[in-house]
Write an enzyme that holds these catalytic residues in place. Structure first.
Site, PDB file in Angstrom:
ATOM      1  N   HIS A  17       0.815  -1.224   0.000  1.00 54.61           N
ATOM      2  CA  HIS A  17       0.000   0.000   0.000  1.00 54.61           C
ATOM      3  C   HIS A  17       0.850   1.277   0.000  1.00 54.61           C
ATOM      4  CE1 HIS A  17      -4.004  -1.902   0.607  1.00 54.61           C
ATOM      5  NE2 HIS A  17      -3.216  -2.895   0.976  1.00 54.61           N
TER       6      HIS A  17
ATOM      7  N   ASP B 153       2.977   9.680  -1.117  1.00 49.84           N
ATOM      8  CA  ASP B 153       1.834   8.879  -0.656  1.00 49.84           C
ATOM      9  C   ASP B 153       1.613   7.738  -1.641  1.00 49.84           C
ATOM     10  OD1 ASP B 153      -0.386   8.176   0.853  1.00 49.84           O
ATOM     11  OD2 ASP B 153      -1.185  10.216   0.917  1.00 49.84           O
TER      12      ASP B 153
END
Ligand code: GDG
Length: 516
Positions: free
Chosen positions: A193, A406
């Site tokens: 992730h 991110d």
């Protein structure tokens, strides 16, 4: 290592009813560091966790009933040395969606060294391209190995040979290897992730080889973007001699590791599109959005919400707001920044320091630039509930999603999905993975304070017609990629050809994307 599947399920635990088939449509066994709920003393006292991974994974069980999710249950026990002990202490609970949650207990020392230590002080900064922030401690590593083995043992105690095991994220990178060592020969998938950095950054990690070999015991490894996938492939090639084989399937690179072929794919995560849209359409949330707007008079609301983390660029954003107000004093009293910071990783000193920095900057900026009856920054250090969050998405004129780095970022997609009125401007960092698939945002390099201030300024002044046009370009990519479709694509890697990405290519992007 040979650790057999010898452990009996603890007495009194709920029977697991699962479909068990190993094709893509059956529920996999999901393994993640954290369960979606902390299991309290009883199911009614279970508390939902806030976080991107949990929010993305939970909806997939709606279409795949009878699943099993294994992860830390949020309780710290004095000790959990052996797997037998761990299983005796493990708790299980079924949710209304039919998924059974199975808790892996961790001790205080595990949390200190595995989670706060190796995961959040070493892996997190390296994976996010901040190797200088890394703390590399052999005792932390030893605990990371031990905890990963415990997770694998809990899985092995429950998995049937026909099961499919889907391991998630940087906390559990050795679990695929330990599952193989424990004799599991079925399908293993791994999803990362976070970003994956280029080899010259990743090689800083003292345990780079073990990590790569741990993940590469999977059948398929997936990432949010082609860049992260290619960085992983380059690292596996240069650091452990894996041989990439390109062009075997669209959107996929295969890695030959010894005698194994491992698929590496790029599959951007999606959100619970339906959930956000129906909340945004609900009269209660719309009424709440109107009340939020009314509370700010006729001022524009500039909204940001994220976990406390240096990767999210919160301080940089506050400084850009200050810069904007100093450069354009006429903007005073014309807008209000509502910044939600969800408490996170409080046990890590760096995060506590960051919290103090944010507190100080909010106080200083409000003190220096506020006037009677108006402060530029409204700061909430807590999680809002989901309805309240969507009401803020709806009330905002501008959403600021400006991380320094991110993996994907779900807030940007949630904001877009919630704007059923086609209003609102998204200011988006080019270093969020999601910026690769979103067209219509005001893109910005968050390291450039002047550019960030200018982007906020442009968003605030943007004519309604352009706002609507941009939001109309943003929405198709988000709506076309619900979390359930993302999960289906992940579970189809290597079992049938991957389709084209359900994404709109960014246009007129100018400048580097996710430059590393
Ligand atoms: C990791 C990766 C990747 C935020 N404030 C509130 C609240 N949130 C929820 C949002 C969103 C989630 O937290 C944050 O997700 P992100 O993706 O933005 O960030 P991470 O938690 O760091 O997630 C990230 C993600 O995994 C999935 O792969 O995109 O790159 O770092 O869902 O809604 N939720 C509530 N109140 C809040 O105030 N209830």
């Amino acid at each position: 290592m040979s650790r057999g599947r010898v452990v009996a399920a603890p007495a009194g635990e709920r029977t697991l009813v699962r479909s068990g088939a190993s094709d893509g449509a059956a529920a996999p066994i999901v393994v993640s560091n954290r369960l979606p709920y902390d299991l309290g003393a009883s199911p009614t006292s279970a508390r939902r966790n806030v976080g991107g991974l949990v929010n993305a994974l939970e909806p997939i069980f709606a279409t795949r009933p009878g699943g099993l999710w294994i992860g830390w249950d949020g309780r710290t026990l004095p000790n959990a040395r052996s797997v037998e002990q761990a299983l005796r202490q493990a708790r299980a609970m079924s949710l209304p969606s039919g998924v059974t949650l199975c808790g892996v207990p961790l001790s205080e020392r595990d949390i200190a060294r595995y989670y706060n230590g190796l995961c959040n002080r070493a892996l997190w900064p390296v994976l996010h391209d901040f190797p200088g922030r890394g703390v590399f401690d052999g005792d932390d590593w030893e605990r990371y190995v031990r905890v990963n083995r415990r997770f694998a043992d809990v899985v092995l105690a429950r998995a049937k040979p026909s099961d499919r095991i889907w391991v998630h994220d940087y906390q559990l990178m050795l679990v695929p290897r330990f599952l193989r060592d424990g004799g599991f020969a079925g399908r293993i998938d791994f999803f990362l992730h976070t970003p994956f950095p280029p080899p010259e950054i990743f090689r800083v990690l003292p345990w780079r080889r073990e990590i790569l070999e741990g993940v590469l015991a999977s059948d398929a490894v997936a990432f949010h973007t082609p860049r992260y996938r290619d960085n992983f492939v380059d690292s596996a090639e240069t650091l452990i001699g894996a041989a990439p084989s390109r062009g075997v399937a669209p959107d996929r690179v295969d890695l030959i590791v010894g005698t194994a072929r491992v698929h590496a794919a790029a599959i951007p995560i999606g959100i619970d599109v339906e959930g956000f849209q129906s909340l945004a359409r609900s009269p209660a949330v719309q009424a709440r959005a109107r009340r939020i707007r009314a509370a700010h008079g006729d001022r524009s609301i500039v909204f940001g919400a994220e976990r406390l983390d240096y990767t999210k660029g919160i301080v940089e954003r506050l400084l850009a707001v200050e810069r904007l107000l100093r450069a354009h004093p006429s903007l005073s009293e014309s807008f209000a920044v509502v910044q939600v910071v969800v408490p996170s990783r409080h046990a890590v000193e760096e995060y506590r320091r960051m919290k103090r920095d944010i507190d100080r900057e909010v106080g200083r900026i409000n003190g220096e630039l506020g006037v009677d009856g108006w402060e530029p920054i409204h700061y909430r250090y807590r999680a809002l509930d989901r309805g309240e969050l969507v009401a803020h998405y709806l009330a905002a004129s501008v959403a600021l999603v400006t991380p320094l780095r991110d993996g994907m970022n779900l807030v940007a997609s949630e904001f877009v999905a919630s704007r059923v009125d086609e209003g609102g401007v998204l200011v988006l960092s080019e270093f969020a993975g999601v910026s690769d698939i979103l067209d219509g945002a005001v893109r910005v390099n968050p390291n450039d304070s002047q550019a960030l201030a200018a982007a906020i300024h442009a968003a605030l002044l943007m004519p309604v017609r352009e706002r609507t046009a941009r939001m109309r370009r943003l929405r198709p990519a988000v709506l076309a990629n619900p979390a359930t479709a993302w999960a289906a694509r992940c579970l189809a890697v290597g079992t049938r050809p991957l389709g084209r990405l359900a994404a709109v290519p960014a246009r007129g992007a100018g400048g580097p994307r996710n430059a590393t």
